[in-house]
Scaffold this active site. Structure first.
Site, mmCIF file in Angstrom:
data_model
loop_
_atom_site.group_PDB
_atom_site.id
_atom_site.type_symbol
_atom_site.label_atom_id
_atom_site.label_comp_id
_atom_site.label_asym_id
_atom_site.label_seq_id
_atom_site.Cartn_x
_atom_site.Cartn_y
_atom_site.Cartn_z
ATOM 1 N N GLY A 37 75.067 39.904 31.883
ATOM 2 C CA GLY A 37 75.653 39.813 30.548
ATOM 3 C C GLY A 37 75.232 40.978 29.696
ATOM 4 N N SER A 38 76.184 41.531 28.944
ATOM 5 C CA SER A 38 75.896 42.722 28.137
ATOM 6 C C SER A 38 76.509 42.631 26.740
ATOM 7 C CB SER A 38 76.411 43.973 28.846
ATOM 8 O OG SER A 38 77.812 43.869 29.095
ATOM 9 N N GLY A 42 72.713 39.468 25.144
ATOM 10 C CA GLY A 42 72.270 39.915 26.463
ATOM 11 C C GLY A 42 71.641 41.294 26.410
ATOM 12 N N PHE A 125 82.546 31.789 31.264
ATOM 13 C CA PHE A 125 82.576 32.724 32.389
ATOM 14 C C PHE A 125 81.583 32.375 33.499
ATOM 15 C CE2 PHE A 125 83.690 36.116 28.986
ATOM 16 C CZ PHE A 125 85.007 35.666 28.943
ATOM 17 N N LYS A 150 74.668 29.529 25.532
ATOM 18 C CA LYS A 150 74.811 28.480 24.514
ATOM 19 C C LYS A 150 76.019 27.619 24.852
ATOM 20 C CE LYS A 150 71.670 30.860 22.284
ATOM 21 N NZ LYS A 150 70.253 30.513 22.430
ATOM 22 N N ALA A 196 70.748 38.684 17.326
ATOM 23 C CA ALA A 196 70.640 39.745 18.327
ATOM 24 C C ALA A 196 70.308 41.104 17.720
ATOM 25 C CB ALA A 196 71.929 39.828 19.136
ATOM 26 N N LYS A 247 73.229 23.357 17.977
ATOM 27 C CA LYS A 247 73.071 23.988 16.653
ATOM 28 C C LYS A 247 74.333 24.716 16.234
ATOM 29 C CE LYS A 247 72.674 28.407 18.203
ATOM 30 N NZ LYS A 247 71.734 29.476 18.099
ATOM 31 N N ARG A 312 77.541 33.825 13.917
ATOM 32 C CA ARG A 312 78.991 34.034 14.006
ATOM 33 C C ARG A 312 79.769 32.728 13.839
ATOM 34 N NH1 ARG A 312 78.848 35.626 20.403
ATOM 35 N NH2 ARG A 312 77.118 36.867 19.607
ATOM 36 N N GLN A 351 81.208 30.310 20.448
ATOM 37 C CA GLN A 351 80.775 29.226 21.325
ATOM 38 C C GLN A 351 80.863 27.842 20.674
ATOM 39 O OE1 GLN A 351 79.720 29.944 24.676
ATOM 40 N NE2 GLN A 351 80.743 31.810 24.013
#
Length: 395
Positions: A37-38, A42, A125, A150, A196, A247, A312, A351
């Site tokens: 993951g990027s 990630g 994914f 998440k 992040a 959350k 987000r 998410q």
């Protein structure tokens, strides 16, 4: 924190090779870190791990990060850009990445020989990722995993009773549990009050790692702990994972409050009620979890605070309410969450909305919606057009 974290010895290599000529010793084998993951989170975690891999004895300094390859017009392949500039401009702009963090487009190459694998992909994914790397010979036998994903995995199926009546059944799983089952390796969970970009900039914060036992605590503490990123391991994998998922549902409710222009009293009440539902849900369906995960650790209240003010999900939920005509969105139709995701998140995934639906469907089939009125209202506002002012009914 000492009474509330797992007791463990700091990591040291299990075996050494001694050079009798010069009297030096070196680890017999190295731990190798891989990151799947990027996105922003990630990449931020990969940066922390790569810095530690160079500094810690017993670790291979090269850390590979799986990046979905794409061509950037006028600039070339994304992996080449990351490896040449040492930045992930799309998801973590203005953050310098260590030179030993290598972007790789092939996922099987990323995990080859890896002993410590971090999963940090949108949960939609994960099934395809697991399908690709669970092939024989891809995952090292002594590998361990950790999930920063998440979300929850809800499985719904039908069963025909002896009377002929068809009954719906629902089961819920955490993603560390899914990874353990599919790959046959132990999997921990990481979560906390960790935006992040702030982590990428090296700002001080804490995180919680739910672990199966002390050995995993020592390894993952060595991978991630540092002066600005404090790691607290606890033996509650399910609690940490579910806190990170639930959350986001509460953060949507916080965003609804902001979108309606309501104040801090209301938002605080929603967060308190939300934390209670998060804890109650986890203890009802994962009874081995620890209530201290929610009250004493970064993965609980601290994460909820951060997400409800800066995440987000809150951002898109506020925009969702403000796009409605009655809240100043004009005379047209309110925007959908899919539209807002594309408009506001720069290619990242939202998410909370998916988790809201999965949790609602699970509770509806289990006949437990009345026990979670906030989760219920968040779903109905998001998917059924319920008036946001009704968020507070039955709370």
């Amino acid at each position: 924190m000492a009474p509330f974290i797992t007791k463990f010895d700091l990591y040291e290599p299990e075996q050494y090779i001694v050079d009798e000529k010069n009297g030096t010793r070196s680890p017999a084998r190295l731990e190798k870190i891989a990151v799947i993951g990027s996105g922003s989170w990630g990449t931020a975690l990969a940066r922390v791990a790569a810095i530690n891999a160079v500094e810690r004895e017993g670790f291979d300094p090269e850390v590979r990060m799986w990046v979905r390859e794409r061509e950037i017009p006028g600039r070339g392949k994304l992996t080449d850009i990351i490896n040449e500039t040492h930045q992930n401009e799309r998801y973590l702009p203005s953050v310098e990445l260590p030179e030993n963090l290598i972007a790789v487009p092939d996922i099987t190459t990323v995990v080859q020989d890896a002993t410590l694998i971090l999963f940090c992909v949108p949960h939609q994914f994960l099934p395809d990722v697991l399908k690709e790397i669970k092939q024989p010979g891809v995952i090292a036998k002594r590998a361990r995993a950790i999930s920063a994903i998440k979300g929850v995995d809800v499985q719904i199926h039908q069963e025909t009773e002896h009377t002929g009546q068809v009954k719906k059944l629902a089961e819920i799983y955490t993603f560390p549990g899914v990874i353990e089952k599919e790959l046959g390796i132990p999997c921990s969970a990481l979560g906390g009050a960790n935006i992040a970009l702030d982590v990428g900039k090296g700002e001080f914060c804490e995180t919680t790692i739910g672990v199966p036992g002390p050995k995993d605590a020592a390894l993952w503490h060595a991978v991630f702990d540092g002066p600005a990123f404090r790691v607290h391991p606890i033996e509650d994998v399910a609690g940490v994972s579910l806190s990170g998922a639930l959350k986001n549902v509460v953060a949507l409710a916080a965003g609804f409050v902001d979108g309606m222009g309501l104040g801090g009293n209301t938002k605080a009440a929603i967060m308190r009620i939300g934390l209670l539902e998060m804890s109650t849900f986890t203890l009802e369906f994962f009874p081995k979890s620890n209530p201290f995960t929610f009250s004493h650790h970064s993965a609980g209240m601290a994460d909820l605070i951060t997400t409800s003010f800066g995440g987000r999900n809150r951002k898109c939920a506020e925009a969702y309410i403000k796009s409605r005509p009655e809240y100043g969105g004009g005379s047209g139709k309110a925007k959908t969450f899919d539209e807002l995701e594309k408009e506001l998140l720069n290619g990242q995934k939202l998410q909370g909305v998916a988790t809201t639906k999965e949790v609602f469907d699970f509770l509806a089939i289990r006949g437990r919606l009345e026990g979670y009125p906030l989760f219920d209202k968040v779903y109905r506002i998001s998917f059924e057009g319920l008036d946001p002012k009704r968020l507070f009914e039955d709370l």
